[in-house]
Design an enzyme around this catalytic site. Structure first.
Site, short mmCIF file in Angstrom:
data_model
loop_
_atom_site.label_atom_id
_atom_site.label_comp_id
_atom_site.label_asym_id
_atom_site.label_seq_id
_atom_site.Cartn_x
_atom_site.Cartn_y
_atom_site.Cartn_z
N ASP A 159 0.82 -1.21 0.00
CA ASP A 159 0.00 0.00 0.00
C ASP A 159 0.87 1.27 0.00
O ASP A 159 2.09 1.20 -0.07
CB ASP A 159 -0.93 -0.07 1.22
CG ASP A 159 -2.32 0.45 0.92
OD1 ASP A 159 -2.46 1.30 0.03
OD2 ASP A 159 -3.28 0.00 1.59
N TRP A 198 -2.97 3.40 -5.77
CA TRP A 198 -4.25 4.05 -6.12
C TRP A 198 -4.16 4.92 -7.39
O TRP A 198 -4.95 5.85 -7.57
CB TRP A 198 -4.76 4.93 -4.96
CG TRP A 198 -4.50 4.37 -3.60
CD1 TRP A 198 -4.92 3.14 -3.14
CD2 TRP A 198 -3.78 4.98 -2.52
NE1 TRP A 198 -4.50 2.97 -1.84
CE2 TRP A 198 -3.81 4.08 -1.45
CE3 TRP A 198 -3.13 6.20 -2.38
CZ2 TRP A 198 -3.19 4.36 -0.22
CZ3 TRP A 198 -2.52 6.49 -1.16
CH2 TRP A 198 -2.55 5.57 -0.10
N GLY A 199 -3.18 4.63 -8.25
CA GLY A 199 -3.07 5.40 -9.50
C GLY A 199 -2.27 6.69 -9.36
O GLY A 199 -2.19 7.47 -10.30
N GLU A 213 0.97 9.27 -9.01
CA GLU A 213 2.28 9.43 -9.67
C GLU A 213 2.33 8.74 -11.03
O GLU A 213 3.35 8.15 -11.40
CB GLU A 213 3.40 8.90 -8.76
CG GLU A 213 3.50 9.66 -7.43
CD GLU A 213 4.58 9.09 -6.50
OE1 GLU A 213 5.74 9.46 -6.67
OE2 GLU A 213 4.25 8.31 -5.62
N ASP A 260 -10.34 3.38 -3.30
CA ASP A 260 -10.98 2.17 -2.78
C ASP A 260 -12.41 1.99 -3.30
O ASP A 260 -13.20 2.93 -3.31
CB ASP A 260 -11.02 2.21 -1.25
CG ASP A 260 -9.63 2.05 -0.66
OD1 ASP A 260 -8.64 2.08 -1.41
OD2 ASP A 260 -9.55 1.90 0.57
#
Ligand code: GLA
Length: 384
Positions: free
Chosen positions: A130, A165-166, A168, A187
């Site tokens: 994560d 989470w997409g 960078e 999420d």
């Protein structure tokens, strides 16, 4: 050592987060492994049993090692891994590139090699990694590369499931980091709006996903029916209808997303089982070429969308989706899919959900589709 085909097609399994969040323990994981086998999920292709956040103590031990919470996992993690392995399944765990995990447990920042060795010693086969509490000055790309290097040198094959989470522009560099899958979205929630939003957000990213590196649109909410213990995920959202869950599964399958189940598989309804174990839809997701789907023109794709995924055997996987709120006819013009009717080429349409062959069509196929419902076909190209 490296298993040659690790993560070649989208990984399939179960993860504890969507339904259980912090409420995890050894019995739950063992019962889930049992259910994976007895329900038929294992035979359908689901392989990984993954423990998400909240499994450790709040502090590392004196040697700086991660320690499983003895109340939740009284026999340690190796015992859990051994049990999962004894069922012919693989075992997954969770950590984070920051100082803490998203729920505030120790993260692997500056402990990457030590933690990879710990996971290897327990028999871990999969690591979800994560992105919370990442020190502001650190480059995320470098941290994912660092953890992958640690995993590749820990003496065990561990599939690397990146989860930033997409951020960078992850799609532009993640393949070089060695991750077999990468979360590209925030999420998921147990609601139709969330399913639709996540799916639409990834349509322009399909060229960045392929064999050995899969765009993970997040775990499935199929079969949850509001059953999370967490308000954000959906304990108060009311869940989705079975039809919506089936459409969700079809979308994730056609998008080549990993299929990681998030419901309580000890208590699945027959409808949920039929959805998650449809062999024809799973086969579309698991095609070895992992070619991304394209949109067939002709409708507003945010409302009525047809996706075509070319399969390695020359057939086409086709999904027709009514994402809108009104019953509508969806038209599939074959010309736009490269099928020249004038040359005598047509499609033999096999309906993957009714499991019936609908026969041969030339020029076009049309269907009236209820709101939030879909049709999924495996279409064979036929001549003459
Ligand atoms: C983040 C991830 C989720 C889950 C939680 C755990 O929000 O995106 O999938 O792992 O952390 O805290």
């Amino acid at each position: 050592m490296h298993e040659k085909f690790l993560g070649m097609t989208p990984p399939m399994g179960w993860n504890s987060w969507n339904t259980f969040t912090h409420a995890i323990n050894e019995d739950l994981i063992k019962e889930t492994a049992d259910a994976m086998v007895s329900s038929g999920l294992k035979d359908a292709g689901y392989e990984y049993v993954v423990i998400d956040d909240c499994w450790s103590l709040r502090q590392r031990n004196g040697k700086g090692e991660l320690v499983p919470d003895p109340e939740k996992f009284p026999h340690g993690m190796k015992a859990v891994a051994d049990y999962v392995h004894s069922k012919g399944l693989k075992f997954g765990m969770y950590s984070c590139d920051g100082t803490h995990t998203c729920a505030g447990y120790p993260g692997s920042f500056e402990h990457e090699f030590q933690d990879a060795a710990t996971f290897a010693s327990w028999g871990v086969d999969y690591l979800k990694y994560d992105n919370c509490y990442k020190p502001g000055h650190m480059d995320g790309e470098m941290l994912y590369k660092r953890m992958n290097l640690a995993l590749r040198n820990c003496g065990r094959d561990i599939l690397f499931s990146a989860c930033n989470w997409g951020h960078e522009d992850v799609w532009s560099w993640i393949q070089g980091s060695g991750a077999q899958m990468f979360r590209s979205t925030g999420d998921i929630q147990d609601s139709w709006e969330s399913i639709k939003t996540l799916f639409l957000s990834q349509l322009d990213k399909t060229p960045y996903s392929g064999p050995f590196c899969h765009n993970d649109i997040d775990m499935l909410v199929v079969g949850m029916h509001g059953g999370s213990n967490n308000d954000f995920i959906g304990s108060k959202l009311g869940g989705c209808t079975d039809v919506e869950y089936r459409t969700h599964f079809s979308l994730w399958a056609l998008m080549n997303s990993p299929l990681i189940i998030g419901c309580d598989i000890r208590k699945m309804t027959d409808y949920t089982k039929e959805t998650l174990m449809n062999p024809d839809v799973i086969a579309i997701n698991q095609d070895i070429e992992c070619r991304g789907p394209y949109i067939v023109p002709g409708h507003d794709p945010a409302v009525l969308m047809s996706l075509v995924k070319p399969m390695s055997d020359g057939s086409l996987a086709i999904g027709m989706f009514n994402l809108g709120d009104k019953k509508a006819e969806i038209n599939l013009p074959f010309w736009d899919m490269g099928i020249p009717a004038a040359a005598g080429v047509g499609l033999e349409m096999y309906n993957c959900w009714t499991r019936e062959n609908e026969g041969r069509f030339t020029e076009r196929y049309a269907a009236v589709v209820e709101p939030h419902d879909c049709r999924v076909f495996r279409a064979k190209v036929v001549m003459g």
